[in-house]
Design a protein around this motif. Structure first.
Motif, short mmCIF file in Angstrom:
data_model
loop_
_atom_site.label_atom_id
_atom_site.label_comp_id
_atom_site.label_asym_id
_atom_site.label_seq_id
_atom_site.Cartn_x
_atom_site.Cartn_y
_atom_site.Cartn_z
N ARG A 179 0.83 -1.21 0.00
CA ARG A 179 0.00 0.00 0.00
C ARG A 179 0.86 1.26 0.00
N ALA A 180 1.98 1.19 0.73
CA ALA A 180 2.89 2.34 0.75
C ALA A 180 3.41 2.64 -0.66
N TRP A 181 3.74 1.56 -1.42
CA TRP A 181 4.21 1.79 -2.79
C TRP A 181 3.13 2.39 -3.66
N ALA A 182 1.85 1.99 -3.41
CA ALA A 182 0.74 2.56 -4.17
C ALA A 182 0.61 4.07 -3.89
N VAL A 183 0.77 4.44 -2.62
CA VAL A 183 0.71 5.86 -2.25
C VAL A 183 1.89 6.60 -2.90
N TRP A 184 3.05 5.98 -2.90
CA TRP A 184 4.26 6.58 -3.49
C TRP A 184 4.06 6.83 -4.99
N GLU A 185 3.51 5.85 -5.69
CA GLU A 185 3.25 6.00 -7.12
C GLU A 185 2.24 7.12 -7.37
N HIS A 186 1.23 7.19 -6.53
CA HIS A 186 0.21 8.25 -6.63
C HIS A 186 0.86 9.61 -6.43
N MET A 187 1.78 9.69 -5.47
CA MET A 187 2.47 10.94 -5.17
C MET A 187 3.30 11.40 -6.36
N LYS A 188 4.05 10.46 -6.96
CA LYS A 188 4.88 10.80 -8.11
C LYS A 188 4.03 11.21 -9.31
N ALA A 189 2.94 10.47 -9.54
CA ALA A 189 2.06 10.78 -10.67
C ALA A 189 1.40 12.15 -10.52
N SER A 190 1.23 12.58 -9.26
CA SER A 190 0.60 13.87 -8.99
C SER A 190 1.60 15.02 -9.00
N GLY A 191 2.89 14.70 -9.21
CA GLY A 191 3.91 15.74 -9.27
C GLY A 191 4.24 16.37 -7.94
N VAL A 192 4.01 15.63 -6.85
CA VAL A 192 4.32 16.16 -5.51
C VAL A 192 5.76 15.79 -5.17
N PRO A 193 6.61 16.78 -4.86
CA PRO A 193 8.03 16.49 -4.62
C PRO A 193 8.26 15.84 -3.25
N PRO A 194 8.92 14.68 -3.21
CA PRO A 194 9.19 14.02 -1.93
C PRO A 194 10.28 14.76 -1.15
N ASN A 195 10.19 14.70 0.16
CA ASN A 195 11.25 15.28 0.99
C ASN A 195 11.89 14.17 1.82
N VAL A 196 12.76 14.55 2.76
CA VAL A 196 13.49 13.55 3.53
C VAL A 196 12.54 12.70 4.37
N VAL A 197 11.43 13.28 4.84
CA VAL A 197 10.46 12.50 5.63
C VAL A 197 9.79 11.46 4.74
#
Length: 217
Positions: free
Chosen positions: A48-66
């Motif tokens: 599920r975490a990977w699904a959220v991660w893919e959703h985040m990338k597809a939405s163009g949201v920049p990941p941070n250190v957290v």
């Protein structure tokens, strides 16, 4: 179901025009919920975490250190084979993206290696980690993570050393040999911080010595 509901909330957030860095915290909160799953549910939670991660990338949201630290934690706790390797790959991706890992990022990987080594020495965990030499391999991965930590200019802390020592003790107990790596790490810890490991870690080291003596090592 909570994760699916959280994804719907994120979709609503984007429809309302919230994106970019302003959207990072909600994604991180959902990822944290996945990484906090009970041990029996960790393989599902990691997926599920990977699904959220893919959703985040597809939405163009920049990941941070957290974001990355939470993902590394989820990967490292993944009950399926390759979870730790996926966490190590994420460390490389962070560097590529220009996101500097923190001490916590490295420590969650060392913690996962130590936990895997303990499970391997006790004949528990995934079958791939119950074979001969698995605990030693996990210790070597923990030592590699510690080396990467120093290369990145991140100073290992007390937690780093205590957790590494736990991995040393587990690998030694599994191989029925004295925990020499652990004893060297104790000296490094004293030189770096001027303190000794916790009583719990000393107990693990002593138990590893006992097993080595029983085996005639």
């Amino acid at each position: 179901k909570a994760v699916e509901l959280g994804m719907l909330v994120l979709d609503m957030m984007h429809r309302d025009g919230v994106g970019g860095e302003a959207a990072v915290a909600p994604y991180n909160a959902l990822l944290k919920g996945c990484s906090n799953a009970a041990p029996a549910d960790r393989d599902v939670a990691a997926a599920r975490a990977w699904a959220v991660w893919e959703h985040m990338k597809a939405s163009g949201v920049p990941p941070n250190v957290v974001t990355y630290t939470t993902l590394v934690d989820a990967a490292a706790q993944d009950g399926r084979p390759g979870g730790l390797k996926r966490g190590l790959k994420l460390l490389d991706e962070m560097t590529t993206r220009g996101v500097a890992p923190s001490a916590v990022t490295f420590n969650v990987m060392i913690k996962a290696c130590a936990a895997g080594a303990r499970r391997a020495s006790e004949g528990q965990g995934h079958p791939s980690n119950r074979r001969q030499g698995a605990a030693q391999e996990l210790l070597e991965e923990a030592l590699w993570v510690l080396a990467r930590m120093r290369e990145a200019g991140v100073r290992p802390d007390l937690y780093s050393y205590n957790t590494l020592l736990s991995a040393c003790a587990a690998a030694a107990a599994d191989a029925r040999i004295p925990p020499r790596n652990g004893l060297r790490a104790v000296e490094q810890m004293r030189e770096t911080f001027g303190v000794s490991p916790s009583a719990a870690v000393f107990l693990e080291l002593v138990e590893a010595c006992d097993k080595a003596q029983d085996a005639g090592a």
